[in-house]
Enzyme design. Structure first.
Site, PDB file in Angstrom:
ATOM      1  N   MET A  37     -16.629  27.597  18.338  1.00 51.40           N
ATOM      2  CA  MET A  37     -17.357  27.554  17.069  1.00 51.40           C
ATOM      3  C   MET A  37     -16.785  28.629  16.160  1.00 51.40           C
ATOM      4  O   MET A  37     -16.710  29.788  16.554  1.00 51.40           O
ATOM      5  CB  MET A  37     -18.848  27.766  17.299  1.00 51.40           C
ATOM      6  CG  MET A  37     -19.495  26.687  18.150  1.00 51.40           C
ATOM      7  SD  MET A  37     -21.201  27.073  18.593  1.00 51.40           S
ATOM      8  CE  MET A  37     -20.965  28.291  19.907  1.00 51.40           C
ATOM      9  N   VAL A  38     -16.407  28.253  14.971  1.00 55.42           N
ATOM     10  CA  VAL A  38     -15.764  29.202  14.068  1.00 55.42           C
ATOM     11  C   VAL A  38     -16.665  30.405  13.824  1.00 55.42           C
ATOM     12  O   VAL A  38     -17.811  30.273  13.391  1.00 55.42           O
ATOM     13  CB  VAL A  38     -15.405  28.524  12.733  1.00 55.42           C
ATOM     14  CG1 VAL A  38     -14.887  29.545  11.727  1.00 55.42           C
ATOM     15  CG2 VAL A  38     -14.355  27.449  12.962  1.00 55.42           C
ATOM     16  N   GLN A 117      -8.901  28.223  21.280  1.00 55.23           N
ATOM     17  CA  GLN A 117      -8.710  27.003  20.491  1.00 55.23           C
ATOM     18  C   GLN A 117      -8.038  27.293  19.152  1.00 55.23           C
ATOM     19  O   GLN A 117      -8.361  28.271  18.479  1.00 55.23           O
ATOM     20  CB  GLN A 117     -10.034  26.303  20.214  1.00 55.23           C
ATOM     21  CG  GLN A 117      -9.813  24.917  19.585  1.00 55.23           C
ATOM     22  CD  GLN A 117     -11.073  24.238  19.116  1.00 55.23           C
ATOM     23  OE1 GLN A 117     -11.719  24.702  18.191  1.00 55.23           O
ATOM     24  NE2 GLN A 117     -11.424  23.118  19.749  1.00 55.23           N
ATOM     25  N   CYS A 146     -12.797  18.861  14.085  1.00 53.94           N
ATOM     26  CA  CYS A 146     -13.480  19.407  12.914  1.00 53.94           C
ATOM     27  C   CYS A 146     -13.574  18.352  11.813  1.00 53.94           C
ATOM     28  O   CYS A 146     -12.556  17.815  11.367  1.00 53.94           O
ATOM     29  CB  CYS A 146     -12.749  20.640  12.395  1.00 53.94           C
ATOM     30  SG  CYS A 146     -13.633  21.443  11.032  1.00 53.94           S
ATOM     31  N   ASN A 248     -19.501  16.126  24.882  1.00 47.36           N
ATOM     32  CA  ASN A 248     -20.091  16.993  23.862  1.00 47.36           C
ATOM     33  C   ASN A 248     -21.034  16.164  22.990  1.00 47.36           C
ATOM     34  O   ASN A 248     -20.656  15.103  22.499  1.00 47.36           O
ATOM     35  CB  ASN A 248     -18.973  17.601  23.014  1.00 47.36           C
ATOM     36  CG  ASN A 248     -19.456  18.597  21.969  1.00 47.36           C
ATOM     37  OD1 ASN A 248     -18.801  18.818  20.973  1.00 47.36           O
ATOM     38  ND2 ASN A 248     -20.611  19.195  22.182  1.00 47.36           N
ATOM     39  N   ASN A 250     -25.658  15.920  21.861  1.00 47.35           N
ATOM     40  CA  ASN A 250     -27.023  15.610  22.308  1.00 47.35           C
ATOM     41  C   ASN A 250     -27.583  16.574  23.344  1.00 47.35           C
ATOM     42  O   ASN A 250     -28.546  16.228  24.035  1.00 47.35           O
ATOM     43  CB  ASN A 250     -27.128  14.193  22.892  1.00 47.35           C
ATOM     44  CG  ASN A 250     -26.800  13.102  21.901  1.00 47.35           C
ATOM     45  OD1 ASN A 250     -26.602  13.374  20.722  1.00 47.35           O
ATOM     46  ND2 ASN A 250     -26.723  11.877  22.367  1.00 47.35           N
ATOM     47  N   ALA A 272     -22.734  23.317  21.651  1.00 41.74           N
ATOM     48  CA  ALA A 272     -22.441  24.160  20.492  1.00 41.74           C
ATOM     49  C   ALA A 272     -23.752  24.633  19.877  1.00 41.74           C
ATOM     50  O   ALA A 272     -24.214  25.740  20.140  1.00 41.74           O
ATOM     51  CB  ALA A 272     -21.595  23.394  19.481  1.00 41.74           C
ATOM     52  N   GLU A 273     -24.404  23.782  19.086  1.00 41.45           N
ATOM     53  CA  GLU A 273     -25.633  24.191  18.416  1.00 41.45           C
ATOM     54  C   GLU A 273     -26.754  24.497  19.409  1.00 41.45           C
ATOM     55  O   GLU A 273     -27.580  25.376  19.169  1.00 41.45           O
ATOM     56  CB  GLU A 273     -26.078  23.116  17.421  1.00 41.45           C
ATOM     57  CG  GLU A 273     -25.179  23.039  16.196  1.00 41.45           C
ATOM     58  CD  GLU A 273     -25.729  22.112  15.137  1.00 41.45           C
ATOM     59  OE1 GLU A 273     -26.592  21.276  15.479  1.00 41.45           O
ATOM     60  OE2 GLU A 273     -25.305  22.230  13.979  1.00 41.45           O
TER      61      GLU A 273
END
Length: 538
Positions: A37-38, A117, A146, A248, A250, A272-273
């Protein structure tokens, strides 16, 4: 501590370069994957996420660095400050002592396994960047996922998917020339068949692991919707059995990980989130009685990690590893019914003023990410406690003393909330009207068409970490969060008048609603809004 100049490290070991499943097994066959994640999967956050894992599962958590821009990362300058971009994003060796490991990728402090990454559109820039990080990580990953406007403008991420030849050259260049494996993260295409051909190209180029985000490129922001696990299962069933696949999408809670593995057949699941909202998402829920000061359980049996406990762990990691000192002395976390002192709750909390013009955050990714992380972690908390939200907004990056003051505010409010919960026998957190509203939404729209289903499942008191759940596209449209432009409305009306039944790609819905969604997608592609940062998360 000053920023470390990232120099070319000693040549990597000449041991046999492993590939595919053999490589995957050599790093512990991880099934929990912390996503790239940036500016948000930096060292301190990775260490925080790892801290919740019991010792026997430590090797099962693989973490990715934030996404780095290969061209910017690879460039060198003839004299100090060398490459400010690289030195401020990847800090693998000590300042003034390039032979000594520091933070990123340091196995002595537990930052492994680690993948780095990059986004790229030039094979030589990608290789040059990858060679600089190879001694400090286990693999290099190519971002092909992205979906943001900045990626479209820069021609990288998911906007390379129309150029399969370039994708092959990018991956193959690393496969042929890098001393460690190369992996890749993609998004699904319009059909399962096209996605399979895409995956085969990536694997034939030399990728050892394939991560598949179960959403298409246009699924972002209010159009994010639900990831399609069936696509990932299709890849699992139609690619060679030895192929290593990460899924990736859900993953809101820990229980979703096993559900995803069962549905997709994936080897590992990336979050991620979900991880940003709860860095303990990969760890199984503690047994009753364990971590009772950090993990709260309610009368309904539902539990969650307390935000003050997570905030404290995070600050302690920053003090120990990044600032290079001991955390300040802290009182035990307040637990109702333990006869603990409450006099401290009467003390006035003063946030220290900002220091001089130059912050410690300058050139340090761990300080720079702190504020954004706390807004994610405290999203539900600050919706109730606006004074904490305002204090966070005013805090200066890198000034830990200010964040220590905010922590004290959070600690006090959590204690007050816990006391009220006990005194009211849990009624302080009951909201029958809101629960009825959510249930009614599920009945009216169907469980698959509303975010209310997930909210009812995941909701916890404001003092617990919990996922941030976006409304699904139809809900967002109903609220007016997304709207087609005048031209799109006119076109949709004309199509309806002519009896048109255009199908939305990847959607089983026909008719006006589907056409409006498609029109909105097209409009957002033209008018993408993105952060002023040069890179946006994929």
């Amino acid at each position: 501590m000053a920023t470390a100049p990232t120099t070319d490290a000693p040549a990597a070991a000449t041991a046999k370069k492993l590939h595919g499943r053999e490589f995957y097994e050599s790093i512990g066959s991880p099934k929990y994957i912390l996503a790239p994640m940036v500016d948000q999967s930096e060292f301190a956050w990775r260490m925080l996420s790892r801290s919740f894992m019991p010792p026997e599962l430590q090797s099962k958590l693989l973490a990715y660095t934030p996404m780095f821009h290969a061209r910017l990362f690879s460039q060198d300058a003839p004299k100090p400050p060398y490459n400010k971009y690289r030195d401020s994003h990847f800090q693998c060796v000590l300042p003034k002592d390039p032979a000594t490991l520091w933070l990123d990728g340091n196995p002595l402090v537990g930052d492994r396994p680690l993948f780095v990454q990059f986004c790229a559109n030039d094979p030589q820039h990608l290789l040059a960047a990858a060679l600089k990080v190879a001694p400090y990580c286990d693999a290099v990953d190519l971002n092909l996922g992205c979906p943001q406007g900045i990626a479209k403008k820069g021609h990288y991420g998911s906007f390379l998917q129309e150029d399969q030849e370039l994708i092959y050259r990018l991956i193959n260049t690393l496969h042929e020339n890098l001393p460690i494996p190369v992996t890749a993260k993609i998004r699904i295409l319009e059909t399962k068949e096209k996605t399979l051909e895409y995956a085969k190209n990536v694997l034939s180029a030399g990728a050892s692991i394939l991560t598949v985000h179960g959403r298409r490129r246009e699924q972002k922001s209010h159009l994010t919707g639900v990831a399609d696990w069936e696509y990932i299962r299709y890849l699992r069933d139609n690619l060679p059995a030895e192929t290593v696949i990460f899924a990736n999408g859900n993953v809101l809670e820990h229980g979703d990980i096993e559900e995803c593995i069962a549905a997709t057949g994936a080897d590992g699941v990336m979050s991620a989130e979900g991880n940003l909202s709860n860095p303990a998402i990969f760890a199984p829920e503690p047994q009753p009685g364990a971590f009772e000061d950090e993990f709260w359980r309610g009368r309904d049996g539902k539990g969650g990690w307390r935000v003050d406990a997570v905030f404290r762990r995070y600050l302690d990691i920053l003090h120990k590893y990044v600032k290079g000192g001991e955390p300040p002395a802290r009182r035990p976390l307040f637990v109702p019914g333990k006869g603990m002192d409450t006099e401290w709750m009467k003390e006035e909390i003063v946030i220290p003023p900002k220091k001089g013009s130059k912050s410690e955050a300058f050139g340090n990714p761990n300080y720079g990410a702190l504020q954004a992380h706390m807004f994610h972690l405290l999203r539900h908390f600050v919706s109730k406690h606006h004074d904490v939200r305002d204090a966070l907004a005013r805090a200066r990056l890198g000034e830990l003393e200010q964040f220590e003051g905010i922590y004290k505010m959070v600690e006090k409010k959590v204690a007050e909330g816990l006391i009220e919960y006990e005194e009211t026998d849990g009624k302080s957190m009951e909201d029958p009207a809101e629960e009825e509203r959510l249930k009614k939404l599920v009945e009216e729209m169907g469980p698959a068409e509303t975010s209310a289903t997930a909210i009812l499942r995941c909701k916890r008191p404001w003092w617990c970490v919990q996922p941030i759940i976006r409304p699904l596209p139809k809900e967002a449209m109903a609220r007016g969060a997304i709207q087609p432009g005048k031209k799109d409305k006119k076109r949709v009306a004309e199509e309806e008048a002519n009896g048109g039944e255009k199908r939305v790609k990847g959607d089983e819905t026909n008719g006006g609603d589907a056409k409006v969604v498609e029109a909105v997608k097209e409009e957002l592609e033209k008018q993408t809004e993105f952060q002023t940062s040069e890179l946006v998360s994929g």
